[in-house]
Motif scaffolding. Structure first.
Motif, PDB file in Angstrom:
ATOM      1  N   PRO A  69     108.804  47.583  22.419  1.00 40.06           N
ATOM      2  CA  PRO A  69     108.500  47.298  23.832  1.00 40.06           C
ATOM      3  C   PRO A  69     108.261  45.819  24.110  1.00 40.06           C
ATOM      4  O   PRO A  69     108.618  45.318  25.176  1.00 40.06           O
ATOM      5  CB  PRO A  69     107.238  48.131  24.105  1.00 40.06           C
ATOM      6  CG  PRO A  69     106.648  48.394  22.774  1.00 40.06           C
ATOM      7  CD  PRO A  69     107.808  48.490  21.830  1.00 40.06           C
ATOM      8  N   THR A 227     103.926  43.660  29.126  1.00 40.30           N
ATOM      9  CA  THR A 227     104.348  44.832  28.348  1.00 40.30           C
ATOM     10  C   THR A 227     103.281  45.912  28.373  1.00 40.30           C
ATOM     11  O   THR A 227     103.585  47.108  28.536  1.00 40.30           O
ATOM     12  CB  THR A 227     104.653  44.417  26.898  1.00 40.30           C
ATOM     13  OG1 THR A 227     105.594  43.348  26.901  1.00 40.30           O
ATOM     14  CG2 THR A 227     105.237  45.583  26.117  1.00 40.30           C
ATOM     15  N   LEU A 231     103.030  49.918  30.113  1.00 36.49           N
ATOM     16  CA  LEU A 231     102.541  51.132  29.456  1.00 36.49           C
ATOM     17  C   LEU A 231     101.466  51.809  30.296  1.00 36.49           C
ATOM     18  O   LEU A 231     101.509  53.022  30.519  1.00 36.49           O
ATOM     19  CB  LEU A 231     101.993  50.787  28.076  1.00 36.49           C
ATOM     20  CG  LEU A 231     101.277  51.925  27.338  1.00 36.49           C
ATOM     21  CD1 LEU A 231     102.235  53.077  27.058  1.00 36.49           C
ATOM     22  CD2 LEU A 231     100.654  51.417  26.041  1.00 36.49           C
ATOM     23  N   TRP A 370     108.529  51.519  25.159  1.00 35.54           N
ATOM     24  CA  TRP A 370     107.313  52.231  24.744  1.00 35.54           C
ATOM     25  C   TRP A 370     107.625  53.648  24.254  1.00 35.54           C
ATOM     26  O   TRP A 370     107.010  54.122  23.287  1.00 35.54           O
ATOM     27  CB  TRP A 370     106.311  52.273  25.892  1.00 35.54           C
ATOM     28  CG  TRP A 370     105.556  50.994  26.039  1.00 35.54           C
ATOM     29  CD1 TRP A 370     105.614  50.103  27.065  1.00 35.54           C
ATOM     30  CD2 TRP A 370     104.615  50.453  25.095  1.00 35.54           C
ATOM     31  NE1 TRP A 370     104.782  49.038  26.833  1.00 35.54           N
ATOM     32  CE2 TRP A 370     104.153  49.226  25.630  1.00 35.54           C
ATOM     33  CE3 TRP A 370     104.139  50.875  23.859  1.00 35.54           C
ATOM     34  CZ2 TRP A 370     103.226  48.429  24.960  1.00 35.54           C
ATOM     35  CZ3 TRP A 370     103.212  50.082  23.188  1.00 35.54           C
ATOM     36  CH2 TRP A 370     102.775  48.879  23.744  1.00 35.54           C
TER      37      TRP A 370
END
Length: 434
Positions: A69, A227, A231, A370
């Motif tokens: 990811p 990042t 998530l 992810w």
């Protein structure tokens, strides 16, 4: 008619970029997909336990997954050429430097960390970015080809690696992988390109004029922050957890279990390593066919339904694997090899498309990163669990049954996916920059 007008190119640049991407994915998959072949020579030379070697694979798979990811954010912000070159150099370094190891922690550092980071940066997330940037149509087919690149790495290298180990040494085999990874780097100059805009062409089947890319289109803020924010945003939606956990099970039942432990498990039943490696190579052949066909199906059939079928059939096949093991290859084992190959990573194209459907085209790459991280964490857990099971019980039976039950559970969970809300339709999520 203008006689001097330039002729359009016969092959769209997108397909040349896809070809280089495929080679790069093959190179990074080569060492990761052949680690099971190194188990016995390392055990013989250093006296290391199967569980210690499994830890090296587990570290590799977890680092590989967690890097994906963050690599997705890097690929969206910076030059894909640079990211790919660094990744290939890390794989070459990890494989090449392993010839000097004398302690098991060195194996964990090189195979686990260096190779894990390199393969993670060049994981299927890289292919996903290429497919999204370069292809307006045929994304499912292209992702099928990229998914099959992992199988090609296994197909090309595994029998050769086993042969080199038997006739020369495991060190020579590691050096072959390192050299191959380095040979791909020059191709990143041409015909590879970061985007259609950079190459001055439209995407494949794209009719819109090419616009120059600007920093405004890239995710803002620090890489880690962007990042992790992706998530946290995606994790609010049940669809993310269905995709993440089913891919976790996919990793457990393929990379973690069969890819890593099939050769030593077959050897436990008296099968020569060369025969077992040949069977895994056949898995690779049928994986290429199955994944490309799955990509074609993904463009035509509901992706969640394809995934449910794939996981259900995989679970049923694993229930019978232990009884098929023996010193020779019986007809039913051939059937298992063909089927498991067709099903190996056929899950990837539908999962990529579902990430796009549920989280939108802007966020799909990082969200899939992810989801892919869960895949490799599952692979690491499956590898370590199988190694410990073999060490404590002397058999892989419990490992096969556990994986089968997990696959059947994944199939059931996917039946609930169509009722779940699509995150990109939520205005609150749209305001979150990734």
């Amino acid at each position: 008619m203008h006689l001097n007008s330039p002729k359009p190119p016969r092959i769209h640049r997108a397909w040349l970029v896809a070809a280089v991407t495929t080679l790069a994915l093959v190179a990074t998959a080569a060492f990761r997909s052949t680690t099971g072949a190194f188990f016995e020579p390392l055990e013989s030379e250093f006296g290391w336990l199967r569980s210690q070697l499994s830890i090296a694979v587990t570290i590799n798979l977890v680092v590989y997954g967690l890097a994906a990811p963050f690599a997705a954010t890097l690929l969206e912000r910076y030059s894909m050429r640079k990211v790919a070159a660094i990744a290939l150099a890390l794989v070459a370094s990890g494989a090449g430097l392993s010839v000097f190891i004398s302690q098991v922690w060195q194996l964990w550092a090189l195979w686990g960390v260096l190779v894990g980071l390199g393969t993670g940066a060049m994981a299927l997330v890289f292919g996903s970015v290429v497919a999204n940037r370069w292809f307006t149509h045929r994304r499912g087919l292209v992702m099928g080809i990229f998914s099959g690149a992992n199988a090609a790495g296994q197909l090309i290298f595994l029998p050769s690696i086993v042969l080199i180990i038997e006739q020369h040494s495991w060190r020579m085999a590691a050096l072959v992988v390192a050299v191959f990874a380095l040979l791909i780097i020059p191709l990143l100059r041409w015909p590879f390109a970061n985007s259609p805009a950079e190459a001055g062409v439209a995407p494949y089947c794209g009719s819109e004029p090419v616009q120059a890319e600007t920093s405004k289109t890239a995710p803002q803020g620090s890489m880690a922050s962007a990042t992790l924010k992706a998530l946290f945003s995606a994790s609010r939606y049940p669809a993310f957890w269905v995709l993440a956990m089913t891919f976790w099970i996919c990793g457990w039942s393929t990379n973690g279990l069969v890819q890593t432990h099939f050769i030593p498990a077959a050897h436990d039943h008296g099968m020569p390593a060369t025969t077992a490696s040949g069977l895994l190579a056949l898995v690779g052949i049928f994986d290429i066919l199955g994944t490309v066909f799955s990509g074609w199906l993904t463009d035509r059939v509901r992706p969640w339904l394809l995934l449910a079928v794939y996981y259900a059939l995989r679970g049923l096949s694993l229930l019978f694997l232990h009884s098929l093991m023996g010193p020779t290859v019986e007809p039913l084992m051939w059937i298992f090899i063909v089927f498991y190959g067709l099903d190996w990573v056929a899950t990837v194209p539908p999962t990529v498309v579902l990430c796009r459907q549920y989280f939108g085209p802007v966020k799909a790459t990082v969200v899939f990163g992810w989801v892919f991280a869960f895949h490799m964490i599952g692979a690491g857990a499956g590898s370590l669990t199988a190694g410990l099971s073999r060490e404590t019980t002397g058999s892989y039976l419990a490992a096969w049954i556990t994986a089968a039950v997990l696959c059947l559970a994944a199939a059931v969970s996917l039946l609930f996916l169509p009722r779940m809300r699509k995150a990109y339709e939520d205005p609150q999520l749209e305001r979150v920059s990734v």
